[in-house]
Motif scaffolding. Structure first.
Motif, mmCIF file in Angstrom:
data_model
loop_
_atom_site.group_PDB
_atom_site.id
_atom_site.type_symbol
_atom_site.label_atom_id
_atom_site.label_comp_id
_atom_site.label_asym_id
_atom_site.label_seq_id
_atom_site.Cartn_x
_atom_site.Cartn_y
_atom_site.Cartn_z
ATOM 1 N N MET A 1 14.172 60.658 -44.955
ATOM 2 C CA MET A 1 13.500 62.093 -44.470
ATOM 3 C C MET A 1 12.649 61.609 -43.369
ATOM 4 O O MET A 1 11.601 60.999 -43.257
ATOM 5 C CB MET A 1 12.712 62.520 -45.771
ATOM 6 N N ALA A 2 13.377 61.820 -42.064
ATOM 7 C CA ALA A 2 12.484 61.634 -40.922
ATOM 8 C C ALA A 2 11.719 62.577 -40.477
ATOM 9 O O ALA A 2 11.410 63.754 -40.885
ATOM 10 C CB ALA A 2 13.736 61.765 -39.673
ATOM 11 N N MET A 3 10.704 62.212 -39.886
ATOM 12 C CA MET A 3 9.416 62.844 -39.390
ATOM 13 C C MET A 3 9.080 62.823 -37.904
ATOM 14 O O MET A 3 9.346 61.661 -37.410
ATOM 15 C CB MET A 3 8.068 62.424 -40.270
ATOM 16 N N LEU A 4 8.756 63.855 -37.407
ATOM 17 C CA LEU A 4 8.178 63.933 -36.193
ATOM 18 C C LEU A 4 6.640 63.997 -36.204
ATOM 19 O O LEU A 4 5.920 64.875 -36.727
ATOM 20 C CB LEU A 4 8.514 65.285 -35.413
ATOM 21 N N HIS A 5 6.203 62.864 -35.811
ATOM 22 C CA HIS A 5 4.759 62.669 -35.395
ATOM 23 C C HIS A 5 4.309 63.273 -33.861
ATOM 24 O O HIS A 5 5.098 62.767 -32.962
ATOM 25 C CB HIS A 5 4.180 61.386 -35.515
ATOM 26 N N ILE A 6 3.128 64.003 -33.895
ATOM 27 C CA ILE A 6 3.012 64.446 -32.615
ATOM 28 C C ILE A 6 1.372 64.145 -32.563
ATOM 29 O O ILE A 6 0.572 64.338 -33.355
ATOM 30 C CB ILE A 6 3.009 66.081 -32.642
ATOM 31 N N VAL A 7 1.469 63.449 -31.218
ATOM 32 C CA VAL A 7 -0.093 63.090 -30.949
ATOM 33 C C VAL A 7 -0.372 63.630 -29.813
ATOM 34 O O VAL A 7 0.420 63.463 -28.708
ATOM 35 C CB VAL A 7 0.008 61.293 -30.737
ATOM 36 N N ASN A 8 -1.717 64.309 -29.585
ATOM 37 C CA ASN A 8 -1.961 64.887 -28.348
ATOM 38 C C ASN A 8 -3.387 64.262 -27.785
ATOM 39 O O ASN A 8 -3.839 64.861 -26.592
ATOM 40 C CB ASN A 8 -2.178 66.459 -28.634
ATOM 41 N N LYS A 9 -4.094 63.372 -28.279
ATOM 42 C CA LYS A 9 -5.359 62.841 -27.899
ATOM 43 C C LYS A 9 -5.056 61.575 -27.052
ATOM 44 O O LYS A 9 -4.238 60.742 -27.324
ATOM 45 C CB LYS A 9 -6.508 62.603 -28.950
ATOM 46 N N SER A 10 -5.953 61.404 -25.959
ATOM 47 C CA SER A 10 -5.947 60.259 -25.384
ATOM 48 C C SER A 10 -5.995 58.850 -26.180
ATOM 49 O O SER A 10 -6.752 58.937 -27.038
ATOM 50 C CB SER A 10 -6.901 60.067 -24.205
ATOM 51 N N PRO A 11 -5.086 58.077 -26.084
ATOM 52 C CA PRO A 11 -5.349 56.595 -26.686
ATOM 53 C C PRO A 11 -6.344 55.818 -26.361
ATOM 54 O O PRO A 11 -6.657 54.894 -26.946
ATOM 55 C CB PRO A 11 -4.020 56.162 -26.664
ATOM 56 N N PHE A 12 -7.079 56.287 -25.177
ATOM 57 C CA PHE A 12 -8.009 55.663 -24.711
ATOM 58 C C PHE A 12 -9.414 55.980 -24.996
ATOM 59 O O PHE A 12 -10.386 55.625 -24.895
ATOM 60 C CB PHE A 12 -7.978 55.268 -23.402
ATOM 61 N N ASN A 15 -8.085 56.930 -31.758
ATOM 62 C CA ASN A 15 -7.336 56.050 -32.131
ATOM 63 C C ASN A 15 -6.093 56.710 -32.825
ATOM 64 O O ASN A 15 -5.414 56.184 -33.862
ATOM 65 C CB ASN A 15 -7.963 55.164 -33.153
ATOM 66 N N ALA A 16 -5.612 57.954 -32.682
ATOM 67 C CA ALA A 16 -4.717 58.731 -33.213
ATOM 68 C C ALA A 16 -3.412 58.068 -33.014
ATOM 69 O O ALA A 16 -2.577 57.887 -33.882
ATOM 70 C CB ALA A 16 -4.902 60.274 -32.724
ATOM 71 N N LEU A 17 -3.344 57.543 -31.907
ATOM 72 C CA LEU A 17 -1.858 57.153 -31.707
ATOM 73 C C LEU A 17 -1.587 55.771 -32.184
ATOM 74 O O LEU A 17 -0.702 55.348 -32.871
ATOM 75 C CB LEU A 17 -1.788 56.783 -30.257
ATOM 76 N N LYS A 18 -2.849 54.901 -32.293
ATOM 77 C CA LYS A 18 -2.696 53.810 -33.117
ATOM 78 C C LYS A 18 -2.432 54.204 -34.594
ATOM 79 O O LYS A 18 -1.720 53.170 -35.416
ATOM 80 C CB LYS A 18 -3.831 52.756 -32.770
ATOM 81 N N SER A 19 -3.057 54.990 -35.112
ATOM 82 C CA SER A 19 -2.975 55.383 -36.596
ATOM 83 C C SER A 19 -1.619 55.734 -36.699
ATOM 84 O O SER A 19 -0.837 55.431 -37.877
ATOM 85 C CB SER A 19 -4.092 56.325 -37.026
ATOM 86 N N CYS A 20 -0.993 56.752 -35.914
ATOM 87 C CA CYS A 20 0.284 57.060 -36.008
ATOM 88 C C CYS A 20 1.238 55.895 -36.164
ATOM 89 O O CYS A 20 2.127 56.082 -36.957
ATOM 90 C CB CYS A 20 0.551 57.984 -34.917
ATOM 91 N N LEU A 21 1.238 55.174 -35.115
ATOM 92 C CA LEU A 21 2.067 54.035 -35.114
ATOM 93 C C LEU A 21 1.876 53.010 -36.321
ATOM 94 O O LEU A 21 3.294 52.688 -36.782
ATOM 95 C CB LEU A 21 1.909 53.126 -33.882
ATOM 96 N N ALA A 22 0.937 53.110 -36.816
ATOM 97 C CA ALA A 22 0.624 52.182 -38.259
ATOM 98 C C ALA A 22 1.535 52.957 -39.223
ATOM 99 O O ALA A 22 1.750 52.283 -40.257
ATOM 100 C CB ALA A 22 -0.540 52.021 -38.374
ATOM 101 N N HIS A 23 1.287 54.160 -39.321
ATOM 102 C CA HIS A 23 2.191 54.794 -40.281
ATOM 103 C C HIS A 23 3.657 55.347 -40.205
ATOM 104 O O HIS A 23 4.366 55.825 -41.292
ATOM 105 C CB HIS A 23 1.176 56.240 -40.557
ATOM 106 N N ALA A 24 4.191 55.237 -39.003
ATOM 107 C CA ALA A 24 5.497 55.908 -38.770
ATOM 108 C C ALA A 24 6.352 54.846 -39.194
ATOM 109 O O ALA A 24 6.168 53.680 -39.339
ATOM 110 C CB ALA A 24 5.721 55.988 -37.188
ATOM 111 N N LEU A 25 7.789 55.389 -39.842
ATOM 112 C CA LEU A 25 8.690 54.635 -40.562
ATOM 113 C C LEU A 25 9.673 54.730 -39.766
ATOM 114 O O LEU A 25 9.981 55.231 -38.776
ATOM 115 C CB LEU A 25 8.891 55.363 -41.884
ATOM 116 N N SER A 26 10.523 53.622 -39.978
ATOM 117 C CA SER A 26 11.898 53.588 -39.265
ATOM 118 C C SER A 26 12.813 55.004 -39.444
ATOM 119 O O SER A 26 12.947 55.538 -40.297
ATOM 120 C CB SER A 26 12.750 52.588 -39.970
ATOM 121 N N GLY A 27 13.053 55.247 -38.082
ATOM 122 C CA GLY A 27 13.900 56.369 -37.962
ATOM 123 C C GLY A 27 12.898 57.793 -37.592
ATOM 124 O O GLY A 27 13.556 58.834 -37.336
ATOM 125 N N ASP A 28 11.751 57.556 -37.964
ATOM 126 C CA ASP A 28 10.771 58.501 -37.518
ATOM 127 C C ASP A 28 10.852 58.712 -35.878
ATOM 128 O O ASP A 28 11.120 57.953 -34.949
ATOM 129 C CB ASP A 28 9.209 58.211 -37.855
#
Length: 104
Positions: A1-12, A15-28
């Motif tokens: 079941m593929a998921m689209l993760h949307i990040v809108n805050k600056s990674p600088f 930490n939303a992008l880092k958290s997202c990447l840590a939770h994203a699964l193959s195929g997402d």
């Protein structure tokens, strides 16, 4: 079941992008919009993490091209492997994935 993760805050700033990447699964798919797009510039401190997500985790990374343009980032400065999409591409990503998760 593929998921689209949307990040809108600056990674600088957040930490939303880092958290997202840590939770994203193959195929997402991960779509960076608004201030998050500055994280995909070649030479940024996030290059290693983004490359690991694309290669090791088989996550597809996208950036919204109008948001890059609004921040003065030219397409040739974007890290290799990041796919640029317009608003229609954003809609296509939401249709292609069964679920959507926004990271705040």
């Amino acid at each position: 079941m593929a998921m689209l993760h949307i990040v809108n805050k600056s990674p600088f700033e957040r930490n939303a992008l880092k958290s997202c990447l840590a939770h994203a699964l193959s195929g997402d798919a991960v779509l960076l919009i608004e201030d998050a797009v500055i994280g995909v510039v070649s030479g940024s401190t996030l290059v290693t993490e983004l490359q690991q997500a694309m290669n090791g985790n088989a996550v597809k990374l996208y950036a919204l091209s109008p948001d890059l343009a609004a921040r003065g980032v030219k397409a040739e400065r974007v890290l290799e492997g990041i796919q640029l999409v317009d608003y229609a591409g954003f809609v296509d990503l939401t249709v292609a994935n069964e679920k959507t998760q926004s990271w705040l």
